[in-house]
Design a protein around this motif. Structure first.
Motif, PDB file in Angstrom:
ATOM      1  N   GLY A 171     -15.945 -83.551 -55.152  1.00 50.08           N
ATOM      2  CA  GLY A 171     -16.361 -85.110 -54.229  1.00 50.08           C
ATOM      3  C   GLY A 171     -17.578 -84.876 -53.516  1.00 50.08           C
ATOM      4  N   GLY A 172     -18.240 -83.770 -54.019  1.00 52.52           N
ATOM      5  CA  GLY A 172     -19.948 -83.683 -52.933  1.00 52.52           C
ATOM      6  C   GLY A 172     -20.982 -84.702 -53.903  1.00 52.52           C
ATOM      7  N   PRO A 173     -21.947 -84.566 -53.153  1.00 52.39           N
ATOM      8  CA  PRO A 173     -23.118 -85.400 -54.143  1.00 52.39           C
ATOM      9  C   PRO A 173     -23.186 -84.730 -55.580  1.00 52.39           C
ATOM     10  CG  PRO A 173     -24.279 -84.271 -52.039  1.00 52.39           C
ATOM     11  CD  PRO A 173     -22.550 -83.740 -51.694  1.00 52.39           C
TER      12      PRO A 173
ATOM     13  N   ARG B  85     -20.052 -82.876 -44.623  1.00 50.03           N
ATOM     14  CA  ARG B  85     -19.510 -83.043 -45.507  1.00 50.03           C
ATOM     15  C   ARG B  85     -20.707 -82.908 -46.905  1.00 50.03           C
ATOM     16  NH1 ARG B  85     -17.124 -83.740 -50.357  1.00 50.03           N
ATOM     17  NH2 ARG B  85     -15.165 -82.020 -50.682  1.00 50.03           N
ATOM     18  N   ASN B  86     -20.612 -84.348 -46.891  1.00 47.41           N
ATOM     19  CA  ASN B  86     -21.483 -84.964 -47.403  1.00 47.41           C
ATOM     20  C   ASN B  86     -23.267 -84.354 -47.835  1.00 47.41           C
ATOM     21  OD1 ASN B  86     -18.968 -85.012 -49.308  1.00 47.41           O
ATOM     22  ND2 ASN B  86     -18.860 -86.667 -48.768  1.00 47.41           N
ATOM     23  N   SER B  87     -23.562 -83.446 -47.322  1.00 48.62           N
ATOM     24  CA  SER B  87     -25.306 -84.133 -47.104  1.00 48.62           C
ATOM     25  C   SER B  87     -25.745 -82.338 -47.697  1.00 48.62           C
ATOM     26  CB  SER B  87     -25.157 -83.477 -45.688  1.00 48.62           C
ATOM     27  OG  SER B  87     -24.636 -84.272 -45.022  1.00 48.62           O
ATOM     28  N   GLU B  88     -26.713 -81.932 -47.479  1.00 46.62           N
ATOM     29  CA  GLU B  88     -27.032 -80.882 -48.767  1.00 46.62           C
ATOM     30  C   GLU B  88     -27.312 -80.377 -47.596  1.00 46.62           C
ATOM     31  OE1 GLU B  88     -31.217 -82.093 -50.341  1.00 46.62           O
ATOM     32  OE2 GLU B  88     -29.277 -83.085 -51.499  1.00 46.62           O
TER      33      GLU B  88
ATOM     34  N   GLN C 219     -20.112 -81.944 -57.417  1.00 48.61           N
ATOM     35  CA  GLN C 219     -19.598 -83.587 -57.819  1.00 48.61           C
ATOM     36  C   GLN C 219     -18.055 -83.081 -58.180  1.00 48.61           C
ATOM     37  OE1 GLN C 219     -22.399 -84.916 -60.547  1.00 48.61           O
ATOM     38  NE2 GLN C 219     -22.849 -86.797 -59.269  1.00 48.61           N
TER      39      GLN C 219
ATOM     40  N   SER D 112     -24.921 -77.826 -51.738  1.00 46.81           N
ATOM     41  CA  SER D 112     -24.234 -79.076 -51.797  1.00 46.81           C
ATOM     42  C   SER D 112     -22.644 -78.853 -52.288  1.00 46.81           C
ATOM     43  CB  SER D 112     -24.778 -80.341 -51.537  1.00 46.81           C
ATOM     44  OG  SER D 112     -24.571 -80.352 -53.559  1.00 46.81           O
TER      45      SER D 112
END
Length: 152
Positions: free
Chosen positions: A37-39, A15-18, A34, A31
């Motif tokens: 909750g992401g990068p 989930r928090n990759s790109e 933010q 991605s």
């Protein structure tokens, strides 16, 4: 006549990759934002849907003005999207377009009214607006002004 469009995507990780997308003229990193909750690297589906809606609206409005022989000195747009997150359910709720059309000082009242009508009609005519109709509220808040002098 049908016009196909293609996109290739690669996603590396969870989930928090790109990932990366390539859709011809659009090549970018993607991605989760933010705020969710992401990068926050590259762009994300929320921005891309807003971008699709805004560019479709702006191009449609420019074409409608041109067909009506109204030539703006300036045509700009600010658009905003609202995404609601309730109980971990993400809902793309609303898009608001705020076009600003600057016309010549000698523009008639009839042309001003027509420009405003077209600003609203362009939203109804845009294929992206029609594609999300019934799922995402779309609002248009145009500003139509004249200038005291003609830009060079």
């Amino acid at each position: 006549m049908k016009h196909p469009f293609h996109l290739k995507a690669v996603w590396n990780g969870g989930r928090n990759s790109e990932g990366k997308i390539d859709a011809g003229g659009l090549k970018t990193v993607i991605s989760i934002p933010q705020e969710m909750g992401g990068p926050g690297t590259g762009t994300n589906p929320d921005e891309m849907l807003l971008g699709a809606a805004a560019t479709c609206y702006l191009i449609t409005l420019a074409a409608m003005l041109e067909r009506s022989e109204i030539t703006p000195m300036s045509l700009t747009l600010e658009s905003e999207a609202t995404v609601d997150v309730t109980n971990n359910v993400f809902t793309y709720e609303r898009i608001t377009h705020k076009p600003r059309i600057v016309l010549r000082a000698d523009t008639t009242d009839a042309e001003l009214m027509k420009a405003e009508r077209l600003a609203h009609k362009a939203e109804e005519s845009c294929m992206i607006s029609r594609a999300v109709a019934g799922n995402v509220a779309i609002e248009t808040m145009p500003t139509i002004v004249t200038t005291e002098f003609d830009a060079v």
